[in-house]
Scaffold this active site. Structure first.
Site, PDB file in Angstrom:
ATOM      1  N   HIS A   1      46.540 -18.903  30.857  1.00  0.00           N
ATOM      2  CA  HIS A   1      47.892 -19.225  31.296  1.00  0.00           C
ATOM      3  C   HIS A   1      47.910 -19.369  32.812  1.00  0.00           C
ATOM      4  CE1 HIS A   1      47.630 -14.972  32.243  1.00  0.00           C
ATOM      5  NE2 HIS A   1      48.706 -15.109  33.006  1.00  0.00           N
TER       6      HIS A   1
ATOM      7  N   ASP B   1      50.607 -18.368  36.164  1.00  0.00           N
ATOM      8  CA  ASP B   1      51.774 -17.536  36.463  1.00  0.00           C
ATOM      9  C   ASP B   1      52.980 -18.431  36.783  1.00  0.00           C
ATOM     10  OD1 ASP B   1      50.244 -15.263  36.133  1.00  0.00           O
ATOM     11  OD2 ASP B   1      49.791 -15.053  38.275  1.00  0.00           O
TER      12      ASP B   1
ATOM     13  N   HIS C   1      44.210 -18.704  34.308  1.00  0.00           N
ATOM     14  CA  HIS C   1      43.353 -17.529  34.189  1.00  0.00           C
ATOM     15  C   HIS C   1      43.615 -16.825  32.868  1.00  0.00           C
ATOM     16  CE1 HIS C   1      47.099 -16.548  36.303  1.00  0.00           C
ATOM     17  NE2 HIS C   1      47.038 -15.340  35.776  1.00  0.00           N
TER      18      HIS C   1
ATOM     19  N   ARG D   1      41.037  -1.146  30.569  1.00  0.00           N
ATOM     20  CA  ARG D   1      41.109  -1.826  31.860  1.00  0.00           C
ATOM     21  C   ARG D   1      42.518  -1.677  32.403  1.00  0.00           C
ATOM     22  NH1 ARG D   1      42.839  -6.981  33.754  1.00  0.00           N
ATOM     23  NH2 ARG D   1      41.699  -7.645  35.627  1.00  0.00           N
TER      24      ARG D   1
END
Length: 333
Positions: free
Chosen positions: A214, A216, A270, A280
């Site tokens: 996607h 941002d 990304h 994470r």
């Protein structure tokens, strides 16, 4: 089921509890950063407008160093974030229910009030998150001591973020010849929010997604990631790892900046891959134009960020993914 699993949203527990013995010990070696990290490097103390422009036009993403945020603050922020996510799921859900902070899981698409938007069982992101509207921190009066101490860290980090985005955007605006009298409309700090993410470890990491590919929706995004890795970006139609290098930040150009630049700057695509053995943690900051500010470009029909956000929510609910700027492109005859 161990306490770690009790802190996960229920949907993320079954696979983990069935395969607990398959995990490697927690003291396995950390990922070694790639010394040939391909990302452009931008030094905030010696900000070079030409290098910044090149990073924004060719990559849509860069690594920011010498940003002036104390390493002790970054470390403290990450540790507090881990502590909050380690709270048992049911308690965590209750803790944020009456707070200005929003708790969500399974999706990154939220309504304007910070409520997770249902996307269906085939579009689940293997993550949980906390939504922090920075303009409302003064309203945060938590009874819980963990959240109370966290507020002071959020306030300090917010001040640094304001300095970073103002400095970077001023240089970008000069490069793009944006109207300086409209700067507070192009980038409105009151819209800024933090997203704290935990990606639970997943024994079937290659069959699930942390976040799908996607871009941002923001003007600018600033990412602080831990040492686990898994963040990837696209350059020339190839995916590459964005290594976790201590005391550096990752800055993304978002869709709003791409539109305002008339496509001179590119919004970076990304994604996040999962880890089989470790959780994470990442902390993202996102800032937008003023809600009612009309973005005008020869490439796109006039629109506001409110228009864009509403369309993203419609697409996410009906299609399962964000279409983004293509919804607003001018159709050439």
């Amino acid at each position: 089921m161990g306490s770690t699993y009790a802190s996960y949203p229920p949907l993320f527990r079954p696979l983990e509890s069935q395969t607990q013995d398959a995990f490697e010990p927690e003291n396995t070696a950390k990922q070694i950063p790639n010394s040939t990290d391909p990302l452009p490097l931008i030094d905030l103390q010696c900000l070079d407008p030409e290098k910044l422009r090149e990073a924004c036009t060719d990559w849509g993403m860069f690594r920011l160093v010498n940003h002036g945020i104390p390493p002790t603050l970054l470390e403290k922020f990450q540790e507090h974030t881990k502590t909050i996510f380690s709270i048992p799921f049911e308690s965590k859900h209750a803790l944020f229910k009456s707070s200005v902070l929003g708790y969500f899981w399974g999706t990154t698409v939220l309504t304007q009030s910070g409520v997770a938007l249902s996307r269906g069982p085939n579009n689940i992101n293997w993550l949980e998150g906390i939504h922090v509207p920075l303009s409302q921190l003064s309203e945060l009066q938590p009874q819980d001591s963990v959240i109370a101490s966290f507020r002071f860290i959020l306030e300090e980090y917010k001040e640094h973020l304001s300095r970073l985005v103002t400095t970077l955007f001023k240089t970008m605006a000069l490069d793009l010849n944006l109207d300086p009298s409209q700067q507070n409309k192009y980038l409105s700090e009151s819209t800024g929010y933090l997203r704290l993410y935990r990606y639970p470890r997943c024994s079937m990491a290659d069959q699930n997604q942390g976040i799908e590919a996607h871009s941002d929706s923001s003007v600018l995004s600033i990412l602080l990631q831990d040492e686990v890795g898994g963040f990837e970006a696209v350059k020339d139609n190839k995916w590459f790892n964005v290594d976790p290098i201590p005391n550096s930040l990752i800055v993304n150009i978002g869709d709003m900046m791409q539109a305002m630049s008339n496509d001179e700057y590119r919004s970076a695509t990304h994604r996040v891959n999962l880890n089989k053995n470790k959780d994470r943690i990442s902390i993202g900051y996102f800032v937008f134009p003023a809600d009612d500010f009309v973005i005008r470009s020869s490439k796109y029909k006039p629109f506001t960020y409110n228009d864009f956000r509403a369309q993203v929510q419609v697409d996410a609910k009906s299609l399962g993914f964000k279409v983004g700027l293509d919804r607003f492109k001018v159709i050439q005859d």
